[in-house]
Design a protein around this motif. Sequence first.
Motif, mmCIF file in Angstrom:
data_model
loop_
_atom_site.group_PDB
_atom_site.id
_atom_site.type_symbol
_atom_site.label_atom_id
_atom_site.label_comp_id
_atom_site.label_asym_id
_atom_site.label_seq_id
_atom_site.Cartn_x
_atom_site.Cartn_y
_atom_site.Cartn_z
ATOM 1 N N PRO A 38 10.862 -5.715 9.317
ATOM 2 C CA PRO A 38 11.550 -4.467 9.017
ATOM 3 C C PRO A 38 10.830 -3.310 9.710
ATOM 4 N N GLU A 39 11.574 -2.240 9.944
ATOM 5 C CA GLU A 39 10.975 -1.071 10.589
ATOM 6 C C GLU A 39 9.854 -0.533 9.710
ATOM 7 N N ARG A 40 8.723 -0.250 10.343
ATOM 8 C CA ARG A 40 7.567 0.280 9.612
ATOM 9 C C ARG A 40 7.831 1.741 9.281
ATOM 10 N N VAL A 41 7.650 2.081 8.033
ATOM 11 C CA VAL A 41 7.758 3.468 7.609
ATOM 12 C C VAL A 41 6.340 4.002 7.559
ATOM 13 N N GLY A 42 6.013 4.941 8.421
ATOM 14 C CA GLY A 42 4.640 5.396 8.591
ATOM 15 C C GLY A 42 4.148 6.410 7.588
ATOM 16 N N PHE A 43 4.694 6.413 6.395
ATOM 17 C CA PHE A 43 4.293 7.410 5.419
ATOM 18 C C PHE A 43 3.148 6.955 4.513
ATOM 19 N N ALA A 44 2.860 5.668 4.485
ATOM 20 C CA ALA A 44 1.817 5.161 3.578
ATOM 21 C C ALA A 44 0.479 5.820 3.867
ATOM 22 N N GLY A 45 0.132 5.934 5.141
ATOM 23 C CA GLY A 45 -1.132 6.572 5.496
ATOM 24 C C GLY A 45 -1.172 8.034 5.098
ATOM 25 N N ALA A 46 -0.046 8.719 5.221
ATOM 26 C CA ALA A 46 0.005 10.131 4.833
ATOM 27 C C ALA A 46 -0.137 10.301 3.328
ATOM 28 N N VAL A 47 0.492 9.409 2.566
ATOM 29 C CA VAL A 47 0.346 9.458 1.099
ATOM 30 C C VAL A 47 -1.110 9.203 0.729
ATOM 31 N N TYR A 48 -1.658 8.130 1.286
ATOM 32 C CA TYR A 48 -3.046 7.779 0.996
ATOM 33 C C TYR A 48 -3.997 8.869 1.478
ATOM 34 N N GLY A 49 -3.766 9.397 2.664
ATOM 35 C CA GLY A 49 -4.627 10.455 3.200
ATOM 36 C C GLY A 49 -4.576 11.722 2.367
ATOM 37 N N SER A 50 -3.408 12.028 1.820
ATOM 38 C CA SER A 50 -3.293 13.209 0.959
ATOM 39 C C SER A 50 -4.071 13.015 -0.343
ATOM 40 N N LEU A 51 -3.990 11.821 -0.915
ATOM 41 C CA LEU A 51 -4.775 11.524 -2.122
ATOM 42 C C LEU A 51 -6.264 11.556 -1.796
#
Length: 167
Positions: free
Chosen positions: A10-23
């Motif tokens: 499936p297409e990778r949604v690149g938001f996981a790093g942004a969520v984790y980086g914000s935390l």
Amino acid sequence: MNGREMSAEPERVGFAGAVYGSLLAASVIAGSTAEGGPPSAAELATLLICTGVVFWVAHVYAQVVSRGYPVKPLTWTNLHAVARDEWPLAQASIPPAVAAVLVSGLGASNTVAAWTALGIAVASQVAWAVAAAVKVHSSKGVVVSSGIINLVLGLAIVALKTVVGSH
């Protein structure tokens, strides 16, 4: 049809790093104000950016190792792709860092700058989580739940900052 369309992944949604980086950014802010009051806005911004970059490098390394190196050859192309995919983790430290410096530049105290940066980090975390859910066409319930869960996580960091910072 290109190679990406033919892929079974499936297409990778690149938001996981942004969520984790914000935390991560929120945690850095909370931790930096634990003893002796908040650092200067410039120190806080430096700490945020450097921590984001160090965690980005660590994530790139972990991804390269988990994808099969040294069994699979490590190429610059593969390394660049992993680094690009993980970059949102480092980028997430930029908005709270900029907010701290801007608020300080307007004459606010280091405490106000730190709280502003923390608010931006938590708001970014919620926004990225909601954006990720919307991007994959989640139901409204999942979108709302993603926002609430990330708000609770962010508020847990705020509570930690408040409790630890008051001692």
